[in-house]
Design an enzyme around this catalytic site. Structure first.
Site: not given
Length: 336
Positions: A131, A238
């Site tokens: 990710c 994130h």
């Protein structure tokens, strides 16, 4: 082959990323009749909503093929245990685990960055990158022509990166629990600078993934990539502070212009009053948000960026879906 005719199997369908994939398939108006869901024996029989219908989850042990593509959203041990079986079906497998990402015989692809890596490979196994790697290389893509010589990155990663258990632990601690299990320390009202396991030199596996996956995707085998990865008390999304050294000297105006030219990047210039990109804003989006664009006043070869993305979509399910679409475009998915 038309995407609406493709028979899709999702293994690990009840996890956070599996559920994100179902949402994406729903948005793309993929027919429910062509989707089969599989998970652990514990989840077998579960009913999962998909637009105006319900899909029944089957145990992975019941999965015997009869599909044209497999999306695997499983842990490394489960993926390794079932690879031979899934490959025996003779269809592409898009694997979200980290088990085979650095296998030199397999492509590691972010379609906006290196779709050509899907060509000229004799495999049906397609790992999906990490990710944090995906969102960073997508932000770097329009700047590659400047000659990337070095990357330093600090990531601030949400608890959903650890799955449902990570979110549950954050919620429990917000309600007063002192129990710590998912992370190396309490996560509520804290930052934990350690993700996954640590080697004898003090580097974590998350930091190692960022280094080697970035090199593989950008096609720069010896690129220096220095990472520090931390877990923060955010449910989804994130953030990354990325520092790049380029071969060419640049100006801030040039960097902003280049970034704004890339489809799928949302660029914010706080200097002119645009809103700072934050993790809350990125949730549910397939775009990567970039802000805090700066050129080092003492070295015009060095640039700083703040990069945020939804780790369940941009960093996982969306990229897996776009690999699927690229395989279709390259005629690598055929009816079995």
């Amino acid at each position: 082959m038309n995407r609406n005719d493709v028979r899709i199997a999702i293994v690990g369908a009840t996890g956070l990323v599996g559920q994100s994939m179902l949402q994406i398939l729903s948005e793309q108006e993929i027919s429910a009749k062509n989707i089969r869901l599989f998970a652990s024996e514990h989840s077998a029989g579960m009913q999962v909503p998909f637009r105006d219908t319900m899909l029944t989850v089957q145990a992975e042990s019941e999965f015997q093929g009869e599909c044209d593509v497999v999306f695997g959203f499983c842990s490394n041990p489960v993926t390794k245990a079932h690879r031979e079986k899934w490959e025996s079906f003779g269809v592409p497998v898009i694997d979200n685990s980290s088990a085979y990402r650095l296998d030199l015989a397999l492509p590691l692809v972010v379609p906006e960055v290196n779709p050509e890596a899907l060509l000229g490979v004799n495999t049906n196994w397609y790992p999906n990158p990490n990710c944090s790697t995906i969102q960073m290389v997508r932000a770097l893509q329009p700047l590659r022509q400047l000659g990337i010589e070095e990357i330093t990155v600090a990531s601030y990663q949400s608890v959903s990166g650890a799955g449902r258990g990570g979110i549950a632990e954050l919620h429990a601690q917000r309600s007063g629990s002192e129990h710590v299990e998912m992370f190396q320390a309490r996560i509520e009202a804290n930052i934990v600078p350690w993700i996954a396991t640590m080697d004898s030199e003090g580097n974590t596996t998350e930091e190692t993934k960022l280094r080697y996956e970035t090199r593989k995707i950008l096609g720069i085998p010896n690129l220096p990539v220095y990472a520090t990865c931390a877990r923060v008390p955010v449910e989804v999304g994130h953030g990354e502070a990325v520092f790049i050294r380029f071969r060419e000297a640049v100006t801030r105006t040039r960097i902003l212009t280049m970034l704004r030219s890339e489809e799928g990047l949302i660029i914010r210039d706080e200097v002119i009053g645009e809103r700072l990109p934050t993790q809350i804003e990125c949730v549910g989006s397939d775009d990567v948000f970039v802000g805090r664009v700066r050129v080092d006043p003492e070295d015009p070869h060095r640039v700083a960026l703040w990069v945020v993305g939804d780790n369940l979509r941009v960093g996982a399910a969306t990229n897996a879906y776009r690999i699927f679409e690229q395989l279709l475009a390259y005629n690598k998915i055929k009816a079995v």
